[in-house]
Design an enzyme around this catalytic site. Sequence first.
Site, PDB file in Angstrom:
ATOM      1  N   CYS A 188       0.994  -1.121   0.187  1.00  0.00           N
ATOM      2  CA  CYS A 188      -0.027  -0.129  -0.042  1.00  0.00           C
ATOM      3  C   CYS A 188       0.847   1.139   0.001  1.00  0.00           C
ATOM      4  O   CYS A 188       1.468   1.633   0.969  1.00  0.00           O
ATOM      5  CB  CYS A 188      -1.021  -0.060   1.184  1.00  0.00           C
ATOM      6  N   CYS A 280      10.346   2.498   4.500  1.00  0.00           N
ATOM      7  CA  CYS A 280       9.456   2.599   5.900  1.00  0.00           C
ATOM      8  C   CYS A 280      10.323   2.486   7.171  1.00  0.00           C
ATOM      9  O   CYS A 280      10.691   3.565   7.854  1.00  0.00           O
ATOM     10  CB  CYS A 280       8.281   1.824   6.197  1.00  0.00           C
ATOM     11  N   CYS A 290       1.918  -4.439   5.056  1.00  0.00           N
ATOM     12  CA  CYS A 290       0.754  -4.160   3.964  1.00  0.00           C
ATOM     13  C   CYS A 290       0.879  -4.996   2.831  1.00  0.00           C
ATOM     14  O   CYS A 290      -0.019  -5.082   1.742  1.00  0.00           O
ATOM     15  CB  CYS A 290       1.052  -2.675   3.464  1.00  0.00           C
TER      16      CYS A 290
END
Length: 354
Positions: A188, A280, A290
Amino acid sequence: MTSFRNISRRDFLKFCAGTASLLGLSEAAVPRVARALEGAAKKPPVIWLEGQDCAGCTISFINSSNPGTAELVLDTISVRYHETIMAAAGHLSEKALQDTIKEGGYVLVVEGSIPTVDPRFCQIAGRNFVDIVKEAAGNAGAVIAIGSCATYGGIPGDCPPPGTGMGVGEAMDKGLIPKKPLINVPTCPAHPERFVGTVVYYLLYKQPPPMDKIGRPLMFYDKLIHDNCERRGHFENGEFLSDWNSFEQRNWCMYLKGCKGPFTYADCPKRRWSDGLNWCIGCSSVCQGCSEPTFYTGMAPLYDKTQEIRGYRVETIGAVATGIVAVGLAGHFIGQAMTGRLGKGGPPEEGGDN
Ligand code: SF4
Protein backbone atom coordinates in the site's frame (compact mmCIF):
# COMPACT_ATOMS: atom_id res chain seq x y z
CA MET A 1 9.23 -0.75 -33.75
CA THR A 2 7.61 0.92 -30.82
CA SER A 3 8.89 4.42 -30.31
CA PHE A 4 9.61 5.58 -26.77
CA ARG A 5 8.92 9.27 -26.51
CA ASN A 6 11.53 11.45 -24.79
CA ILE A 7 13.71 8.52 -23.80
CA SER A 8 17.19 8.07 -25.25
CA ARG A 9 18.44 4.70 -26.47
CA ARG A 10 20.97 4.72 -23.64
CA ASP A 11 18.25 5.24 -21.01
CA PHE A 12 16.10 2.62 -22.68
CA LEU A 13 18.88 0.02 -22.48
CA LYS A 14 19.58 1.05 -18.90
CA PHE A 15 15.92 0.40 -18.14
CA CYS A 16 16.12 -3.00 -19.89
CA ALA A 17 19.20 -3.94 -17.84
CA GLY A 18 17.41 -2.89 -14.64
CA THR A 19 14.34 -4.87 -15.64
CA ALA A 20 16.41 -7.97 -16.45
CA SER A 21 17.96 -7.85 -12.98
CA LEU A 22 14.48 -7.25 -11.53
CA LEU A 23 13.47 -10.57 -13.06
CA GLY A 24 16.61 -12.30 -11.80
CA LEU A 25 18.03 -12.60 -15.35
CA SER A 26 21.67 -12.18 -16.29
CA GLU A 27 23.06 -9.33 -18.37
CA ALA A 28 22.95 -11.63 -21.40
CA ALA A 29 19.15 -11.39 -21.28
CA VAL A 30 19.11 -7.60 -21.78
CA PRO A 31 18.67 -7.78 -25.61
CA ARG A 32 15.80 -10.22 -25.08
CA VAL A 33 14.10 -7.84 -22.67
CA ALA A 34 14.66 -4.99 -25.13
CA ARG A 35 13.14 -7.05 -27.95
CA ALA A 36 10.13 -7.96 -25.79
CA LEU A 37 9.56 -4.30 -24.99
CA GLU A 38 10.12 -2.72 -28.38
CA GLY A 39 9.34 -5.60 -30.69
CA ALA A 40 5.73 -6.16 -29.75
CA ALA A 41 4.09 -5.67 -33.13
CA LYS A 42 0.74 -5.60 -31.42
CA LYS A 43 0.94 -3.92 -28.05
CA PRO A 44 -0.92 -6.00 -25.48
CA PRO A 45 -4.13 -4.18 -24.57
CA VAL A 46 -4.75 -3.37 -20.92
CA ILE A 47 -7.92 -2.38 -19.09
CA TRP A 48 -7.18 -0.74 -15.73
CA LEU A 49 -10.20 -0.53 -13.42
CA GLU A 50 -10.35 1.40 -10.16
CA GLY A 51 -12.82 0.37 -7.48
CA GLN A 52 -12.59 1.20 -3.79
CA ASP A 53 -9.16 2.82 -3.90
CA CYS A 54 -7.36 6.09 -3.27
CA ALA A 55 -5.60 5.94 -6.70
CA GLY A 56 -2.33 5.61 -4.74
CA CYS A 57 -1.11 2.68 -6.84
CA THR A 58 -1.70 4.69 -10.03
CA ILE A 59 0.14 7.67 -8.55
CA SER A 60 3.00 5.46 -7.38
CA PHE A 61 3.28 4.00 -10.88
CA ILE A 62 3.16 7.23 -12.89
CA ASN A 63 5.54 9.04 -10.53
CA SER A 64 8.33 6.52 -11.06
CA SER A 65 11.36 7.71 -13.03
CA ASN A 66 14.95 6.80 -14.02
CA PRO A 67 13.97 6.66 -16.84
CA GLY A 68 10.22 7.28 -17.05
CA THR A 69 9.12 3.78 -16.15
CA ALA A 70 5.50 4.66 -16.59
CA GLU A 71 6.14 6.13 -20.03
CA LEU A 72 8.12 3.08 -21.13
CA VAL A 73 5.50 0.69 -19.96
CA LEU A 74 2.60 2.76 -21.21
CA ASP A 75 4.32 2.82 -24.61
CA THR A 76 4.84 -0.92 -24.49
CA ILE A 77 1.35 -1.84 -23.49
CA SER A 78 -1.77 -0.23 -24.79
CA VAL A 79 -3.84 1.09 -21.90
CA ARG A 80 -7.27 1.37 -23.46
CA TYR A 81 -9.16 2.33 -20.33
CA HIS A 82 -7.89 3.94 -17.13
CA GLU A 83 -10.21 6.32 -15.31
CA THR A 84 -7.45 8.45 -13.76
CA ILE A 85 -5.13 8.98 -16.71
CA MET A 86 -7.22 8.54 -19.86
CA ALA A 87 -8.03 11.62 -21.92
CA ALA A 88 -11.49 10.45 -22.91
CA ALA A 89 -14.51 10.85 -20.65
CA GLY A 90 -18.19 9.90 -20.55
CA HIS A 91 -19.58 7.87 -23.46
CA LEU A 92 -16.24 7.91 -25.30
CA SER A 93 -14.43 6.22 -22.43
CA GLU A 94 -17.22 3.66 -21.96
CA LYS A 95 -17.04 2.87 -25.68
CA ALA A 96 -13.28 2.29 -25.37
CA LEU A 97 -13.95 -0.14 -22.52
CA GLN A 98 -16.66 -2.02 -24.40
CA ASP A 99 -14.63 -2.23 -27.63
CA THR A 100 -11.65 -3.69 -25.77
CA ILE A 101 -13.79 -6.21 -23.91
CA LYS A 102 -15.28 -7.37 -27.23
CA GLU A 103 -11.77 -7.76 -28.67
CA GLY A 104 -10.70 -10.00 -25.74
CA GLY A 105 -7.23 -11.26 -24.77
CA TYR A 106 -6.26 -8.16 -22.79
CA VAL A 107 -4.64 -7.91 -19.36
CA LEU A 108 -7.09 -6.66 -16.75
CA VAL A 109 -5.51 -4.59 -13.96
CA VAL A 110 -7.73 -4.07 -10.93
CA GLU A 111 -6.85 -1.37 -8.39
CA GLY A 112 -9.02 -1.09 -5.28
CA SER A 113 -11.31 -3.56 -3.60
CA ILE A 114 -14.68 -4.78 -4.87
CA PRO A 115 -17.77 -3.96 -2.79
CA THR A 116 -20.30 -6.75 -2.87
CA VAL A 117 -22.85 -6.06 -0.13
CA ASP A 118 -24.35 -2.71 -1.04
CA PRO A 119 -25.07 -1.72 -4.66
CA ARG A 120 -24.81 1.96 -3.74
CA PHE A 121 -21.06 1.64 -3.14
CA CYS A 122 -18.70 2.39 -6.02
CA GLN A 123 -20.98 2.94 -8.99
CA ILE A 124 -19.31 3.90 -12.25
CA ALA A 125 -21.36 5.06 -15.23
CA GLY A 126 -24.46 3.87 -13.38
CA ARG A 127 -23.17 0.33 -12.91
CA ASN A 128 -21.95 -1.57 -9.83
CA PHE A 129 -18.22 -2.10 -9.74
CA VAL A 130 -18.58 -5.85 -9.20
CA ASP A 131 -20.59 -6.09 -12.45
CA ILE A 132 -17.96 -4.10 -14.34
CA VAL A 133 -15.13 -6.37 -13.08
CA LYS A 134 -17.25 -9.44 -13.85
CA GLU A 135 -17.75 -8.31 -17.43
CA ALA A 136 -14.13 -7.21 -17.93
CA ALA A 137 -12.66 -10.39 -16.41
CA GLY A 138 -14.79 -12.52 -18.73
CA ASN A 139 -12.63 -11.96 -21.83
CA ALA A 140 -9.33 -11.17 -20.07
CA GLY A 141 -6.21 -13.27 -20.72
CA ALA A 142 -4.91 -12.58 -17.21
CA VAL A 143 -5.74 -10.38 -14.24
CA ILE A 144 -3.26 -8.35 -12.17
CA ALA A 145 -4.58 -7.21 -8.78
CA ILE A 146 -2.48 -4.19 -7.84
CA GLY A 147 -2.15 -2.91 -4.27
CA SER A 148 -3.38 -4.15 -0.89
CA CYS A 149 -7.07 -3.36 -1.54
CA ALA A 150 -7.37 -5.23 -4.84
CA THR A 151 -5.32 -8.21 -3.66
CA TYR A 152 -6.78 -9.02 -0.27
CA GLY A 153 -9.35 -6.28 0.52
CA GLY A 154 -6.99 -3.87 2.30
CA ILE A 155 -8.46 -1.09 4.44
CA PRO A 156 -11.92 -1.06 2.76
CA GLY A 157 -12.03 -4.83 3.21
CA ASP A 158 -11.91 -4.39 6.97
CA CYS A 159 -14.95 -2.12 7.15
CA PRO A 160 -18.06 -3.89 8.45
CA PRO A 161 -20.04 -5.76 7.26
CA PRO A 162 -17.91 -8.47 5.58
CA GLY A 163 -17.89 -8.05 1.81
CA THR A 164 -17.79 -4.27 1.96
CA GLY A 165 -14.47 -4.48 0.11
CA MET A 166 -13.31 -7.79 -1.34
CA GLY A 167 -10.05 -8.72 -3.02
CA VAL A 168 -10.11 -10.00 -6.60
CA GLY A 169 -9.04 -13.54 -5.64
CA GLU A 170 -11.78 -13.88 -3.04
CA ALA A 171 -14.36 -12.56 -5.52
CA MET A 172 -13.17 -15.21 -8.00
CA ASP A 173 -13.33 -17.96 -5.34
CA LYS A 174 -16.89 -16.94 -4.46
CA GLY A 175 -17.97 -17.06 -8.11
CA LEU A 176 -18.73 -13.32 -8.23
CA ILE A 177 -16.32 -12.81 -11.14
CA PRO A 178 -14.91 -15.36 -13.62
CA LYS A 179 -11.77 -17.28 -12.61
CA LYS A 180 -8.72 -16.22 -14.65
CA PRO A 181 -4.95 -16.47 -14.12
CA LEU A 182 -4.45 -13.98 -11.28
CA ILE A 183 -1.24 -12.26 -10.18
CA ASN A 184 -1.34 -10.41 -6.86
CA VAL A 185 1.00 -7.41 -6.49
CA PRO A 186 0.25 -6.16 -2.95
CA THR A 187 1.57 -3.34 -0.72
CA CYS A 188 0.00 0.00 0.00
CA PRO A 189 0.65 1.47 -2.50
CA ALA A 190 1.98 -1.06 -5.00
CA HIS A 191 5.66 -0.66 -5.89
CA PRO A 192 6.04 0.45 -9.53
CA GLU A 193 8.99 -1.90 -10.15
CA ARG A 194 7.02 -4.92 -8.98
CA PHE A 195 4.23 -4.00 -11.39
CA VAL A 196 6.64 -3.35 -14.26
CA GLY A 197 8.51 -6.60 -13.54
CA THR A 198 5.26 -8.54 -13.57
CA VAL A 199 4.16 -6.98 -16.88
CA VAL A 200 7.56 -7.54 -18.53
CA TYR A 201 7.67 -11.15 -17.30
CA TYR A 202 4.25 -11.69 -18.86
CA LEU A 203 5.43 -10.12 -22.14
CA LEU A 204 8.58 -12.26 -22.16
CA TYR A 205 7.14 -15.63 -21.18
CA LYS A 206 3.41 -15.24 -22.05
CA GLN A 207 2.48 -16.61 -18.63
CA PRO A 208 2.33 -15.42 -15.01
CA PRO A 209 5.62 -15.59 -13.04
CA PRO A 210 6.15 -18.31 -10.39
CA MET A 211 4.05 -17.37 -7.38
CA ASP A 212 3.52 -18.32 -3.74
CA LYS A 213 0.31 -19.88 -2.47
CA ILE A 214 -1.44 -16.53 -2.20
CA GLY A 215 -0.59 -15.44 -5.72
CA ARG A 216 2.41 -13.14 -5.16
CA PRO A 217 5.35 -13.32 -7.61
CA LEU A 218 8.19 -15.07 -5.76
CA MET A 219 10.72 -12.78 -7.40
CA PHE A 220 9.44 -9.94 -5.17
CA TYR A 221 7.82 -11.62 -2.15
CA ASP A 222 9.89 -14.66 -1.18
CA LYS A 223 11.78 -13.21 1.80
CA LEU A 224 10.72 -11.78 5.13
CA ILE A 225 11.35 -8.06 5.57
CA HIS A 226 13.08 -9.01 8.82
CA ASP A 227 15.63 -11.21 7.04
CA ASN A 228 17.16 -8.31 5.11
CA CYS A 229 16.39 -5.39 7.42
CA GLU A 230 19.23 -2.96 8.04
CA ARG A 231 18.29 -2.98 11.78
CA ARG A 232 18.59 -6.75 12.07
CA GLY A 233 21.98 -6.45 13.76
CA HIS A 234 20.34 -4.50 16.59
CA PHE A 235 17.66 -7.18 16.85
CA GLU A 236 20.37 -9.82 17.16
CA ASN A 237 22.07 -7.76 19.87
CA GLY A 238 18.84 -7.28 21.82
CA GLU A 239 18.82 -3.53 21.13
CA PHE A 240 15.17 -2.58 20.88
CA LEU A 241 13.89 0.96 20.49
CA SER A 242 11.73 1.81 23.50
CA ASP A 243 11.86 5.62 23.44
CA TRP A 244 11.18 7.49 20.18
CA ASN A 245 12.99 10.52 21.59
CA SER A 246 16.22 8.70 22.39
CA PHE A 247 19.09 9.71 20.12
CA GLU A 248 20.99 6.57 21.08
CA GLN A 249 18.12 4.28 20.10
CA ARG A 250 17.25 6.04 16.83
CA ASN A 251 18.44 3.18 14.60
CA TRP A 252 17.59 0.28 16.90
CA CYS A 253 15.16 -2.51 16.07
CA MET A 254 11.50 -1.42 16.27
CA TYR A 255 9.95 -4.80 17.06
CA LEU A 256 8.71 -3.63 20.45
CA LYS A 257 7.16 -0.59 18.74
CA GLY A 258 5.02 -2.84 16.55
CA CYS A 259 7.24 -3.59 13.55
CA LYS A 260 5.61 -6.35 11.47
CA GLY A 261 8.80 -7.15 9.53
CA PRO A 262 9.13 -10.61 11.11
CA PHE A 263 5.71 -11.55 9.70
CA THR A 264 5.79 -9.84 6.31
CA TYR A 265 7.08 -11.11 2.98
CA ALA A 266 8.36 -8.47 0.51
CA ASP A 267 11.68 -7.23 -0.85
CA CYS A 268 11.28 -3.63 0.46
CA PRO A 269 14.70 -3.59 2.23
CA LYS A 270 16.39 -4.26 -1.11
CA ARG A 271 14.04 -2.47 -3.50
CA ARG A 272 13.23 0.53 -1.30
CA TRP A 273 10.86 3.27 -2.49
CA SER A 274 10.88 6.61 -4.31
CA ASP A 275 13.47 5.41 -6.83
CA GLY A 276 15.51 3.73 -4.10
CA LEU A 277 15.68 6.78 -1.86
CA ASN A 278 14.31 5.26 1.34
CA TRP A 279 11.77 2.86 2.79
CA CYS A 280 9.49 2.64 5.84
CA ILE A 281 12.02 1.28 8.34
CA GLY A 282 14.77 3.47 6.85
CA CYS A 283 12.80 6.56 7.87
CA SER A 284 11.97 5.16 11.34
CA SER A 285 8.46 3.97 10.64
CA VAL A 286 7.65 0.38 11.58
CA CYS A 287 6.87 -2.13 8.83
CA GLN A 288 3.06 -2.21 8.73
CA GLY A 289 2.76 -5.56 6.99
CA CYS A 290 0.94 -4.15 3.96
CA SER A 291 1.91 -7.02 1.64
CA GLU A 292 0.06 -9.56 3.77
CA PRO A 293 -3.59 -10.64 3.48
CA THR A 294 -4.18 -9.74 7.15
CA PHE A 295 -3.42 -6.05 6.51
CA TYR A 296 -5.07 -3.81 7.90
CA THR A 297 -6.96 -5.18 10.90
CA GLY A 298 -4.63 -8.13 11.46
CA MET A 299 -1.68 -5.75 11.72
CA ALA A 300 -3.36 -3.05 13.82
CA PRO A 301 -2.66 -1.15 16.00
CA LEU A 302 0.31 -0.49 13.76
CA TYR A 303 2.55 0.89 16.50
CA ASP A 304 1.76 -1.84 19.05
CA LYS A 305 3.42 -5.22 19.23
CA THR A 306 0.45 -7.41 18.35
CA GLN A 307 2.19 -10.63 17.35
CA GLU A 308 4.79 -12.77 19.06
CA ILE A 309 7.74 -14.24 17.24
CA ARG A 310 7.04 -17.90 17.71
CA GLY A 311 8.61 -19.43 20.78
CA TYR A 312 10.27 -16.27 22.16
CA ARG A 313 9.44 -13.98 25.05
CA VAL A 314 10.52 -10.70 23.58
CA GLU A 315 9.55 -8.72 26.69
CA THR A 316 12.67 -10.23 28.21
CA ILE A 317 14.63 -8.92 25.30
CA GLY A 318 12.99 -5.50 25.82
CA ALA A 319 14.48 -5.45 29.27
CA VAL A 320 17.83 -6.06 27.65
CA ALA A 321 17.28 -2.94 25.54
CA THR A 322 16.85 -0.82 28.62
CA GLY A 323 20.12 -2.08 30.00
CA ILE A 324 18.78 -4.27 32.82
CA VAL A 325 20.30 -7.52 31.56
CA ALA A 326 23.62 -8.27 29.92
CA VAL A 327 23.06 -7.02 26.36
CA GLY A 328 25.75 -8.85 24.46
CA LEU A 329 25.27 -12.33 25.81
CA ALA A 330 21.48 -12.36 25.66
CA GLY A 331 21.37 -10.78 22.21
CA HIS A 332 23.89 -13.24 20.87
CA PHE A 333 21.98 -16.18 22.30
CA ILE A 334 18.65 -14.97 20.97
CA GLY A 335 20.05 -14.10 17.57
CA GLN A 336 21.64 -17.51 17.18
CA ALA A 337 18.45 -19.23 18.19
CA MET A 338 16.23 -17.25 15.87
CA THR A 339 18.16 -17.02 12.64
CA GLY A 340 16.00 -17.97 9.71
CA ARG A 341 13.11 -19.41 11.71
CA LEU A 342 10.67 -16.52 12.01
CA GLY A 343 7.27 -15.70 10.61
CA LYS A 344 4.14 -17.72 9.91
CA GLY A 345 5.59 -21.08 8.95
CA GLY A 346 8.79 -20.07 7.13
CA PRO A 347 9.39 -18.58 3.70
CA PRO A 348 6.76 -19.40 1.10
CA GLU A 349 7.75 -21.74 -1.66
CA GLU A 350 6.03 -21.90 -4.99
CA GLY A 351 2.64 -23.29 -4.13
CA GLY A 352 3.78 -23.67 -0.53
CA ASP A 353 2.47 -22.35 2.71
CA ASN A 354 2.69 -18.80 3.89
FE1 SF4 B 1 13.92 -4.64 11.18
FE2 SF4 B 1 11.46 -4.76 12.18
FE3 SF4 B 1 12.98 -6.98 12.11
FE4 SF4 B 1 13.55 -5.01 13.80
S1 SF4 B 1 11.68 -6.31 13.80
S2 SF4 B 1 15.01 -6.10 12.50
S3 SF4 B 1 13.01 -3.15 12.63
S4 SF4 B 1 12.19 -5.83 10.36
